[in-house]
Design a protein around this motif. Structure first.
Motif, PDB file in Angstrom:
ATOM      1  N   VAL A  59       0.851  -1.208   0.000  1.00 14.67           N
ATOM      2  CA  VAL A  59       0.000   0.000   0.000  1.00 14.67           C
ATOM      3  C   VAL A  59       0.885   1.256   0.000  1.00 14.67           C
ATOM      4  N   HIS A  60       2.022   1.153  -0.677  1.00  7.84           N
ATOM      5  CA  HIS A  60       2.969   2.272  -0.744  1.00  7.84           C
ATOM      6  C   HIS A  60       3.335   2.795   0.650  1.00  7.84           C
ATOM      7  N   SER A  98       2.803   6.721   1.870  1.00 12.62           N
ATOM      8  CA  SER A  98       1.664   7.373   1.193  1.00 12.62           C
ATOM      9  C   SER A  98       0.646   7.901   2.194  1.00 12.62           C
ATOM     10  N   GLY A  99       1.058   8.109   3.440  1.00 14.71           N
ATOM     11  CA  GLY A  99       0.179   8.738   4.427  1.00 14.71           C
ATOM     12  C   GLY A  99      -0.682   7.742   5.168  1.00 14.71           C
ATOM     13  N   GLY A 100      -1.753   8.265   5.768  1.00 16.87           N
ATOM     14  CA  GLY A 100      -2.644   7.413   6.543  1.00 16.87           C
ATOM     15  C   GLY A 100      -3.328   6.387   5.652  1.00 16.87           C
ATOM     16  N   ASP A 101      -3.435   5.147   6.143  1.00 21.30           N
ATOM     17  CA  ASP A 101      -4.079   4.075   5.370  1.00 21.30           C
ATOM     18  C   ASP A 101      -5.581   4.354   5.331  1.00 21.30           C
ATOM     19  N   GLN A 102      -6.067   4.738   4.145  1.00 22.86           N
ATOM     20  CA  GLN A 102      -7.461   5.170   4.012  1.00 22.86           C
ATOM     21  C   GLN A 102      -8.446   4.037   4.299  1.00 22.86           C
ATOM     22  N   TYR A 147      -7.850   7.228  12.569  1.00 21.70           N
ATOM     23  CA  TYR A 147      -7.473   5.930  11.987  1.00 21.70           C
ATOM     24  C   TYR A 147      -7.676   4.859  13.062  1.00 21.70           C
ATOM     25  N   LEU A 162      -5.173   9.752  15.686  1.00 23.37           N
ATOM     26  CA  LEU A 162      -4.304  10.430  14.722  1.00 23.37           C
ATOM     27  C   LEU A 162      -2.925  10.492  15.386  1.00 23.37           C
ATOM     28  N   LEU A 214       0.555  12.487  14.743  1.00 22.44           N
ATOM     29  CA  LEU A 214       0.931  13.813  15.271  1.00 22.44           C
ATOM     30  C   LEU A 214       1.968  13.664  16.392  1.00 22.44           C
ATOM     31  N   TRP A 243       7.065   7.476  -3.633  1.00 28.98           N
ATOM     32  CA  TRP A 243       6.059   8.409  -3.146  1.00 28.98           C
ATOM     33  C   TRP A 243       6.301   8.875  -1.716  1.00 28.98           C
ATOM     34  N   GLY A 259       0.142  12.395   4.612  1.00 32.47           N
ATOM     35  CA  GLY A 259       0.807  12.331   5.914  1.00 32.47           C
ATOM     36  C   GLY A 259       2.217  11.778   5.804  1.00 32.47           C
ATOM     37  N   THR A 273      -2.281  15.529  -0.360  1.00 31.86           N
ATOM     38  CA  THR A 273      -3.537  15.116  -1.006  1.00 31.86           C
ATOM     39  C   THR A 273      -4.762  15.529  -0.207  1.00 31.86           C
ATOM     40  N   SER A 299      -9.100  15.631   4.103  1.00 29.34           N
ATOM     41  CA  SER A 299      -8.306  15.810   5.318  1.00 29.34           C
ATOM     42  C   SER A 299      -7.342  16.979   5.139  1.00 29.34           C
ATOM     43  N   PHE A 300      -6.696  17.363   6.204  1.00 27.09           N
ATOM     44  CA  PHE A 300      -5.638  18.386   6.131  1.00 27.09           C
ATOM     45  C   PHE A 300      -4.788  18.286   7.385  1.00 27.09           C
ATOM     46  N   ASP A 301      -3.555  18.720   7.290  1.00 25.99           N
ATOM     47  CA  ASP A 301      -2.678  18.789   8.465  1.00 25.99           C
ATOM     48  C   ASP A 301      -2.331  20.258   8.668  1.00 25.99           C
TER      49      ASP A 301
HETATM   50  C1  S0N Z   1       0.572   7.545  -3.781  1.00 23.32           C
HETATM   51  C2  S0N Z   1      -0.255   7.401  -5.042  1.00 23.32           C
HETATM   52  C3  S0N Z   1      -0.269   8.731  -5.803  1.00 23.32           C
HETATM   53  C4  S0N Z   1       0.415   6.316  -5.926  1.00 23.32           C
HETATM   54  O1  S0N Z   1      -0.339   6.044  -7.075  1.00 23.32           O
HETATM   55  P1  S0N Z   1      -0.041   4.699  -7.910  1.00 23.32           P
HETATM   56  O2  S0N Z   1       1.411   4.552  -8.191  1.00 23.32           O
HETATM   57  O3  S0N Z   1      -0.982   4.743  -9.087  1.00 23.32           O
HETATM   58  O4  S0N Z   1      -0.402   3.472  -6.946  1.00 23.32           O
HETATM   59  P2  S0N Z   1      -1.830   2.990  -6.475  1.00 23.32           P
HETATM   60  O5  S0N Z   1      -2.317   1.920  -7.411  1.00 23.32           O
HETATM   61  O6  S0N Z   1      -2.725   4.129  -6.225  1.00 23.32           O
HETATM   62  O7  S0N Z   1      -1.467   2.356  -5.053  1.00 23.32           O
HETATM   63  C5  S0N Z   1      -0.964   1.011  -4.924  1.00 23.32           C
HETATM   64  C6  S0N Z   1      -1.774   0.345  -3.854  1.00 23.32           C
HETATM   65  O8  S0N Z   1      -1.585   1.037  -2.643  1.00 23.32           O
HETATM   66  C7  S0N Z   1      -2.814   1.460  -2.101  1.00 23.32           C
HETATM   67  N1  S0N Z   1      -2.624   2.718  -1.381  1.00 23.32           N
HETATM   68  C8  S0N Z   1      -1.825   3.739  -1.732  1.00 23.32           C
HETATM   69  N2  S0N Z   1      -1.901   4.719  -0.828  1.00 23.32           N
HETATM   70  C9  S0N Z   1      -2.761   4.317   0.119  1.00 23.32           C
HETATM   71  C10 S0N Z   1      -3.256   4.899   1.317  1.00 23.32           C
HETATM   72  N3  S0N Z   1      -2.853   6.119   1.745  1.00 23.32           N
HETATM   73  N4  S0N Z   1      -4.149   4.188   2.033  1.00 23.32           N
HETATM   74  C11 S0N Z   1      -4.537   2.967   1.645  1.00 23.32           C
HETATM   75  N5  S0N Z   1      -4.123   2.364   0.507  1.00 23.32           N
HETATM   76  C12 S0N Z   1      -3.238   3.037  -0.235  1.00 23.32           C
HETATM   77  C13 S0N Z   1      -3.705   1.616  -3.329  1.00 23.32           C
HETATM   78  O9  S0N Z   1      -5.060   1.569  -2.954  1.00 23.32           O
HETATM   79  C14 S0N Z   1      -3.263   0.433  -4.142  1.00 23.32           C
HETATM   80  O10 S0N Z   1      -3.853  -0.741  -3.613  1.00 23.32           O
HETATM   81  P3  S0N Z   1      -4.575  -1.819  -4.591  1.00 23.32           P
HETATM   82  O11 S0N Z   1      -3.457  -2.279  -5.490  1.00 23.32           O
HETATM   83  O12 S0N Z   1      -5.082  -2.857  -3.680  1.00 23.32           O
HETATM   84  O13 S0N Z   1      -5.620  -1.057  -5.321  1.00 23.32           O
HETATM   85  C15 S0N Z   1      -1.693   6.933  -4.745  1.00 23.32           C
HETATM   86  O14 S0N Z   1      -1.643   5.636  -4.238  1.00 23.32           O
HETATM   87  C16 S0N Z   1      -2.393   7.817  -3.766  1.00 23.32           C
HETATM   88  O15 S0N Z   1      -2.809   8.916  -4.085  1.00 23.32           O
HETATM   89  N6  S0N Z   1      -2.579   7.304  -2.550  1.00 23.32           N
HETATM   90  C17 S0N Z   1      -3.359   7.946  -1.509  1.00 23.32           C
HETATM   91  C18 S0N Z   1      -2.551   9.054  -0.854  1.00 23.32           C
HETATM   92  C19 S0N Z   1      -3.379   9.704   0.237  1.00 23.32           C
HETATM   93  O16 S0N Z   1      -4.367  10.336  -0.034  1.00 23.32           O
HETATM   94  N7  S0N Z   1      -2.975   9.522   1.495  1.00 23.32           N
HETATM   95  C20 S0N Z   1      -3.699   9.949   2.648  1.00 23.32           C
HETATM   96  C21 S0N Z   1      -3.458  11.439   2.976  1.00 23.32           C
HETATM   97  N8  S0N Z   1      -3.886  11.734   4.295  1.00 23.32           N
HETATM   98  C22 S0N Z   1      -3.123  11.417   5.307  1.00 23.32           C
HETATM   99  O17 S0N Z   1      -2.060  10.905   5.214  1.00 23.32           O
HETATM  100  C23 S0N Z   1      -3.727  11.790   6.612  1.00 23.32           C
HETATM  101  C24 S0N Z   1      -2.895  11.550   7.855  1.00 23.32           C
HETATM  102  C25 S0N Z   1      -2.273  12.729   8.439  1.00 23.32           C
HETATM  103  O18 S0N Z   1      -1.063  12.703   8.389  1.00 23.32           O
HETATM  104  C26 S0N Z   1      -2.903  13.873   9.161  1.00 23.32           C
HETATM  105  C27 S0N Z   1      -2.085  14.493  10.043  1.00 23.32           C
HETATM  106  C28 S0N Z   1      -2.518  15.562  10.789  1.00 23.32           C
HETATM  107  C29 S0N Z   1      -3.810  16.021  10.695  1.00 23.32           C
HETATM  108  C30 S0N Z   1      -4.673  15.431   9.800  1.00 23.32           C
HETATM  109  C31 S0N Z   1      -4.230  14.363   9.042  1.00 23.32           C
HETATM  110  C32 S0N Z   1      -5.245  13.896   8.098  1.00 23.32           C
HETATM  111  O19 S0N Z   1      -5.045  14.240   6.934  1.00 23.32           O
HETATM  112  O20 S0N Z   1      -6.207  13.211   8.480  1.00 23.32           O
END
Ligand code: S0N
Length: 274
Positions: free
Chosen positions: A34-35, A74-78, A86, A95, A98, A118, A122, A144, A150-152
């Motif tokens: 999951v990156h 790639s940040g928090g596991d969505q 989370y 969270l 932090l 990547w 987060g 993202t 979301s936002f930090d």
């Molecule tokens: C990274 C990206 C751009 C890569 O794209 P690519 O190469 O096309 O790969 P994918 O096919 O998309 O990914 C491969 C597999 O990995 C899974 N995956 C990737 N990232 C995540 C993720 N973050 N959570 C869960 N799964 C993930 C894909 O689903 C795929 O799996 P399969 O093969 O099964 O389909 C692209 O992957 C991307 O955009 N990823 C998501 C990035 C993202 O949005 N991350 C979350 C951002 N938010 C946070 O991190 C929040 C946490 C935080 O730090 C925080 C802190 C303080 C206050 C608030 C927060 C908050 O935001 O809540």
């Protein structure tokens, strides 16, 4: 001749790999499928590993990275993002990243982000809060939050703005574009860009340079860089280091000794520096 890099496990974890090579500790997120997205457990394990690094006097520098060569993080596991945070096995939404961010900033040893692939969301903030970032040519950076709900607004906004400037930080968050390694270097977001196959070698070489320096000087510098930006917490950190240095002095020891010996302290021989 340089010694081949050979990592020895420090402690077994489920979602990270924690190892050392001499005075260098490496904390590596091990969820490449999951990156290297983090769950509450991944983060708790990184916190535990950081605490071990803090306490171990043989560790002088820490590398933060991710396994697989395709992602730093790639940040928090969505898939485990619930209502209010989370969610881990205990079903409590958190969270806790932090807390990890604060530890990376306050731990009195340099932390280097070793970024391949990547560094997103987060995961991007995690490299931003590290003291130094070394990127492979395949590194891609960005936020993202406004795309995924979301936002930090903490270090992820204010410290990022200190690093790249207000305009660029707002662009990064408002547009959610992705930036390649050269663009990251140009905006001062990373310290160096190297080919992927030279990433670890270069990072370890930087660590070895750091390990040759005075640990107390590095400690004072890290807390000095943090002091103004981190407000009262930053001043506390810097002041704590001043206390540490004072404890090491004969003058401070005279105070402790006098108390233990039930006598008046004699500070008369200690200079009143200009
Ligand atoms: C990274 C990206 C751009 C890569 O794209 P690519 O190469 O096309 O790969 P994918 O096919 O998309 O990914 C491969 C597999 O990995 C899974 N995956 C990737 N990232 C995540 C993720 N973050 N959570 C869960 N799964 C993930 C894909 O689903 C795929 O799996 P399969 O093969 O099964 O389909 C692209 O992957 C991307 O955009 N990823 C998501 C990035 C993202 O949005 N991350 C979350 C951002 N938010 C946070 O991190 C929040 C946490 C935080 O730090 C925080 C802190 C303080 C206050 C608030 C927060 C908050 O935001 O809540």
């Amino acid at each position: 001749m340089t010694e081949p890099i050979s990592w020895t496990p420090i402690k077994e974890f489920k979602e990270i790999i924690f190892s050392q090579f001499g005075g260098i500790a490496k904390i590596s997120i091990n969820r490449p499928q999951v990156h290297n997205a983090f769950t509450p457990l991944t983060v708790q394990e990184m916190i535990d590993a950081m605490r071990i690094c803090q306490d171990r006097t043989d560790i002088g520098v820490i590398i933060l990275t991710g396994e697989g060569g395709r992602a730093f993080c790639s940040g928090g596991d969505q898939s485990v993002r619930g209502h209010g945070g989370y969610v881990g096995e205990d079903t409590v939404p958190r969270l806790n990243v932090l807390e990890l961010q604060k530890i990376i900033r306050s731990i009195p040893k340099p932390v280097i982000a070793m970024v391949a692939g990547w560094a997103i969301g987060g995961g991007h903030v995690l490299h931003v809060v590290c003291d130094l970032s070394i990127a492979a040519e395949n590194a891609r950076f960005g936020q993202t939050g406004p795309n995924v709900g979301s936002f930090d607004g903490g270090f992820g906004a204010s410290y990022l703005a200190r690093v790249v400037g207000q305009k660029k930080a707002r662009e990064i968050w408002f547009l959610c574009d992705q930036y390649d390694a050269q663009e990251a270097l140009d905006m001062g977001l990373v310290n160096k860009v190297v080919p992927l196959d030279k990433l670890e070698e270069t990072t370890v070489a930087w660590c070895h340079k750091i390990l040759q320096k005075s640990p107390l000087a590095l400690r004072m510098l890290k807390s000095s860089f943090n002091a103004e930006l981190d407000g009262q917490a930053g001043i506390q950190e810097l002041a704590g280091n001043a206390t540490l240095l004072y404890y090491l002095s004969d003058e401070a020891k005279e105070g402790r000794n006098a108390y233990m010996e039930k006598r008046q302290p004699d500070f008369s021989k200690y200079p009143k520096f200009p």
